[in-house]
Design an enzyme around this catalytic site. Sequence first.
Site, PDB file in Angstrom:
ATOM      1  CD  GLU A 135       6.283  -5.557  18.770  1.00 42.33           C
ATOM      2  OE1 GLU A 135       7.152  -4.952  18.111  1.00 42.33           O
ATOM      3  OE2 GLU A 135       5.424  -4.971  19.462  1.00 42.33           O
TER       4      GLU A 135
ATOM      5  CG  HIS B  50       9.879  -2.067  21.533  1.00 44.74           C
ATOM      6  ND1 HIS B  50       9.709  -0.744  21.871  1.00 44.74           N
ATOM      7  CD2 HIS B  50       8.987  -2.325  20.548  1.00 44.74           C
ATOM      8  CE1 HIS B  50       8.744  -0.230  21.124  1.00 44.74           C
ATOM      9  NE2 HIS B  50       8.291  -1.178  20.303  1.00 44.74           N
ATOM     10  N   PRO B  51      12.864  -0.171  21.968  1.00 46.90           N
ATOM     11  CG  PRO B  51      12.595   1.594  20.468  1.00 46.90           C
ATOM     12  CD  PRO B  51      12.558   0.092  20.559  1.00 46.90           C
TER      13      PRO B  51
ATOM     14  N   GLY C 299       0.844  -1.195   0.000  1.00 45.76           N
ATOM     15  CA  GLY C 299       0.000   0.000   0.000  1.00 45.76           C
ATOM     16  C   GLY C 299       0.877   1.243   0.000  1.00 45.76           C
TER      17      GLY C 299
HETATM   18  N1  UDP Z   1       3.288  -2.586   6.457  1.00 49.66           N
HETATM   19  C1  UDP Z   1       3.029  -2.286   5.126  1.00 49.66           C
HETATM   20  N2  UDP Z   1       1.850  -1.683   4.785  1.00 49.66           N
HETATM   21  C2  UDP Z   1       0.921  -1.357   5.708  1.00 49.66           C
HETATM   22  C3  UDP Z   1       1.174  -1.661   7.067  1.00 49.66           C
HETATM   23  C4  UDP Z   1       2.368  -2.263   7.403  1.00 49.66           C
HETATM   24  O1  UDP Z   1       3.863  -2.544   4.261  1.00 49.66           O
HETATM   25  O2  UDP Z   1      -0.129  -0.797   5.327  1.00 49.66           O
HETATM   26  C5  UDP Z   1       4.551  -3.264   6.798  1.00 49.66           C
HETATM   27  C6  UDP Z   1       5.732  -2.311   6.745  1.00 49.66           C
HETATM   28  O3  UDP Z   1       6.890  -3.031   6.404  1.00 49.66           O
HETATM   29  C7  UDP Z   1       5.814  -1.825   8.158  1.00 49.66           C
HETATM   30  C8  UDP Z   1       5.465  -3.086   8.940  1.00 49.66           C
HETATM   31  O4  UDP Z   1       4.486  -3.740   8.132  1.00 49.66           O
HETATM   32  O5  UDP Z   1       7.094  -1.311   8.463  1.00 49.66           O
HETATM   33  C9  UDP Z   1       4.937  -2.870  10.360  1.00 49.66           C
HETATM   34  O6  UDP Z   1       3.925  -1.898  10.388  1.00 49.66           O
HETATM   35  P1  UDP Z   1       4.172  -0.470  11.060  1.00 49.66           P
HETATM   36  O7  UDP Z   1       5.534   0.001  10.715  1.00 49.66           O
HETATM   37  O8  UDP Z   1       3.050   0.435  10.651  1.00 49.66           O
HETATM   38  O9  UDP Z   1       4.067  -0.809  12.595  1.00 49.66           O
HETATM   39  P2  UDP Z   1       4.744   0.048  13.769  1.00 49.66           P
HETATM   40  O10 UDP Z   1       6.229   0.005  13.557  1.00 49.66           O
HETATM   41  O11 UDP Z   1       4.192   1.430  13.669  1.00 49.66           O
HETATM   42  O12 UDP Z   1       4.312  -0.690  15.004  1.00 49.66           O
END
Ligand code: UDP
Length: 367
Positions: free
Chosen positions: A316, A246-247, A137
Site C-alpha cells: 500500500e 482510503h476511507p 490461509g
Molecule cells: N491476505 C490473505 N491472507 C492473509 C493475509 C492477507 O489472503 O493471511 C490477503 C487478503 O486478500 C486480504 C489482503 O491480503 O484481503 C490484505 O490483508 P488484510 O485484509 O488483512 O489487510 P487490511 O485490509 O486489514 O489492512
Amino acid sequence: MQPINSKIVTVILVLILLMVLLYCYINQPYRFSIISAPLSELNEITKTNRSPSSEQKAITPNNRSDPTHIVTHEFHLVAPDHLQYQQPSIVFGRTDVVMVTPWLAPVVWEGTFNPNLLDSIYKLKNIRIAATVFAVGKYTIFLKNFLETAEQHFFVGFQVHVYVFTDRPLDVPQVKMSAGRQLTVRSVPNSQRWQEISARRMELIQKLIEDNLHSYADYIFCLDVDSQFHGRWGTESLGGLVGVIHPGYYRDDRSRFPYERRPESRAYVAPGEGDFYYCGGAFGGTLEEVHLLTKTCHTNFIDDAKEGIEAAWQEESHLNRYMWINKPSKVLSPEYLWQDFKPRNPEVHLVRFSGVIKNYAAIRPNV
Ligand code: UDP
Ligand code: MN
C-alpha cells in the site's frame, strides 16, 4: 484592345487563386479521413484497436520498448443514438464534494454519473473485466460473501472473470455465477507473515497479466477479500489508472497520511507531498497501467527488502508512492472501499464496497 487584355489577365489571376485555394482545401490532412470514413467505420476502428490479436501484439508487457509510455483508446466513447436520459448540467449538481482532482481526473461519487448512459456506452465496446482476489490461509472464510455479493453488484451484465489466488483450492466455495461470468482458481504458496502475503499480490498480479491475460480482459480490478459489495460498482469506475481513496484519512491533512516516511525506502513520500491516501485493498485500470503499477511496486518492494527495509504499509505504501508520481486518471471516492465498523459520513450517500469487521488475531498467521 488594352482594356480587354487587362480583363483577361484579371480573370486568369482570379482563376489561379481559386485553384490554389481549392488545392489547399482538398489537402488538409484531416479532411478526407473524417469525411470519407462513415460512422460505422469509425466504430470499426475502435473495435479493431481493442481486438485481442492486435492488442496482444501492441502491448505484450515483456516486449515493451518503452514501459513508461502507455497509449490507450479509452477516451473514444460512442453512445447509442436516441438514448433517453436526464439532461446534464454544468451549473447544478452536488456541491458537498469535490468531483475533480487538480490534474482533472474525475472523482466518482454517487450522483455524479449516469449509470445507464455509461453502461450503454461500454456495452457497445463489449468490454471484459478481470478481478483478482487473494484468499491465503484462513482468509478463505471471506470468499463466499465476497463472491456472492460481487454477483449482485460488481459489473452486473458485463463479462467478468474473477481470479481467486489461494493455497487452499478445496476451500473455494461454489458460487452460482450468471452467464458471461466465470471464476478461475490459481494456487499460491502460503506464508508465515501476513505482510508478505499481502505484498506478494503485486508480483502475482503482474505475472497474471503477463500470462496472456490480454486475450481475456480489457480492465482489471484488484480487491481485498475481507470485503463485501453493498451497492453498484460498475462502468463508472473504468479508467486508465484507477485509485480508491482510503476511507480513514480523506478528511485529514496530508501530514497525517500513513505514507512511508523513511527516505531510504523506495516508497518514501516527503512531508508536504502526496495528494490523497489511496487504498491498497482496491485499485485497477487497464491491463497496461496495472501491469506497470504492480511491476514497479513489486520491484521497489524487493529492492527495499535487499536493503533490509519494509515500507510501513507494505504494497500500500509503494502504491501510494506510485500514484503520487503516476496520477490516476480516475479516482474513486471512499464509497468504493468503506469499512463496516465506520459510521457512514454524510457525503457518502451510498457504500458500494466495504471491509468487513474481522478478528485479526484469529485469522492472520502472525501478529
Ligand atoms: N491476505 C490473505 N491472507 C492473509 C493475509 C492477507 O489472503 O493471511 C490477503 C487478503 O486478500 C486480504 C489482503 O491480503 O484481503 C490484505 O490483508 P488484510 O485484509 O488483512 O489487510 P487490511 O485490509 O486489514 O489492512
Ligand atoms: Mn482488507
